[in-house]
Design an enzyme around this catalytic site. Structure first.
Site, PDB file in Angstrom:
ATOM      1  N   GLY A  15       0.831  -1.208   0.000  1.00  0.00           N
ATOM      2  CA  GLY A  15       0.000   0.000   0.000  1.00  0.00           C
ATOM      3  C   GLY A  15       0.861   1.252   0.000  1.00  0.00           C
ATOM      4  O   GLY A  15       1.846   1.324   0.736  1.00  0.00           O
ATOM      5  N   ASP A 132      -0.217   2.320   8.640  1.00  0.00           N
ATOM      6  CA  ASP A 132      -0.760   1.589   9.796  1.00  0.00           C
ATOM      7  C   ASP A 132       0.133   1.630  11.045  1.00  0.00           C
ATOM      8  O   ASP A 132      -0.318   1.326  12.135  1.00  0.00           O
ATOM      9  CB  ASP A 132      -0.994   0.118   9.434  1.00  0.00           C
ATOM     10  CG  ASP A 132      -2.126  -0.051   8.442  1.00  0.00           C
ATOM     11  OD1 ASP A 132      -2.837   0.928   8.182  1.00  0.00           O
ATOM     12  OD2 ASP A 132      -2.298  -1.177   7.923  1.00  0.00           O
TER      13      ASP A 132
END
Ligand code: F6P
Length: 326
Positions: A15, A132
């Site tokens: 990502g 994250d």
């Protein structure tokens, strides 16, 4: 064993996260500063397998420090999970005389780098690029601060509507396995509840406290839920609709807006520092590590020891949430 590094390559994988461009810029400019040739590999390991690489110059990375996304593009490459895929990757690196590889991505991308470095004589350096913040051994990951600030901006706006209409909003933020975005953005926006995968969610306690709030006419409430929480946004929304039908409840999933955008000053700074040190690692023979920052010092974590940062949210943080949200 230390070897003479003359040509290195850099790729972004998994990502995307804001600040990846700043990291690429730092790797390219540091490499050139030290007299190395630097190649950019497009679309992560996928581009490596397809030999999609090009020589980068100092100018190739001009005017990108402030841009989100990644100029090298990114991908998740299943083939690289296989020994055959990695063999193909190694052959491309060998053919192009690449002596060292810098991988900017999350723990999955680091695993690919670790396997490659174990199976073949290609030193790899990781830079933690993930919104994250789910990698142990670093206080920061590239993109996390931007994602948190994006979430804060969105939640502040949603609170205006919650307030205007006396509504309960359930806001789902990203974080497949980790609750850091939820925790940071939730505390910073004064959320009434924060649900994260690191903690068991007591749905009954939430229902009871909402009932109690309804009784004392506190109807404006924000619940921030990490997508990786056992309930997630949708399930919690359904449960509250069913059990508390009188509440005016809405669900909002912030989704991918958290992954894009111009990186914050902090993300640009850590990306620049980490990118610089990645090249230094290759030159100094400190191979197969990822470059983290711990207590404001560079921390070099062997790729072998890369672990998901999980279940380690300090109780103190949750105490802050509970105390301030009453
Ligand atoms: O790992 C970063 C992340 O944004 C997670 O929080 C999220 O679950 C996932 O990527 C989404 O991935 P994709 O963009 O492939 O749907």
């Amino acid at each position: 064993m230390e070897k003479k590094i003359k040509r290195i390559a850099v790729l972004t994988s998994g990502g995307d996260s804001p600040g990846m461009n700043a990291a690429i810029r730092a790797v390219v400019r540091t490499g050139i500063y030290y007299g190395l040739e630097v190649y950019g590999i497009m679309r992560g390991y996928q581009g490596l397998l397809e030999e999609d690489l090009f020589k980068m110059e100092s100018r190739s990375v001009a005017n990108i420090i402030q841009r989100g996304g990644t100029i090298l593009k990114s991908a998740r490459c299943k083939e690289f999970y296989t020994p055959e895929g990695r063999k193909k990757g190694y052959e491309v690196l060998k053919k192009n005389e690449i002596d060292g590889l810098v991988v900017i991505g999350g723990d999955g991308s680091f695993k690919g780098a670790l396997n490659l470095s174990k199976e073949y004589d290609i030193p790899c350096i990781g830079l933690a690029g993930t919104i994250d913040k789910d990698i142990a051994g670093t206080d920061f990951t590239i993109g996390f601060d931007t994602a948190v600030n994006t979430a804060i901006e969105a939640i502040d706006k949603i609170r205006d509507t919650a307030d205007a209409h006396d509504r309960l909003f359930i806001i789902e933020v990203m974080g497949r396995d980790a609750g850091y975005i939820a925790l940071h953005s939730g505390i910073a926006t004064g959320a009434e509840n924060i649900l994260i995968p690191e903690r068991k969610t007591d749905a009954e306690a939430i229902i009871t406290s909402l009932q109690e709030k309804e009784r004392r006419k506190k109807l404006v409430n924000i619940i921030v839920v990490a997508e990786g929480d056992e309930y997630g946004g949708i399930e919690l929304y359904r449960l509250i609709k069913e059990r508390l039908p009188n509440l005016d409840t809405r669900l909002c999933t912030l989704g991918h807006i958290q992954r894009g955008g111009s990186p914050t000053g902090l993300d640009r700074l850590i990306a620049s520092r980490m990118g610089y040190h990645a090249v230094e690692c290759l030159l100094e023979g400190r191979y197969n590590v990822f470059v983290g920052i711990l207590n404001n010092r560079m921390n070099y974590v062997p790729l072998e020891q890369v672990a998901k940062r999980k279940g380690r949210i300090a109780e103190e943080w949750m105490k802050v949430v509970e105390t301030l949200s009453t």
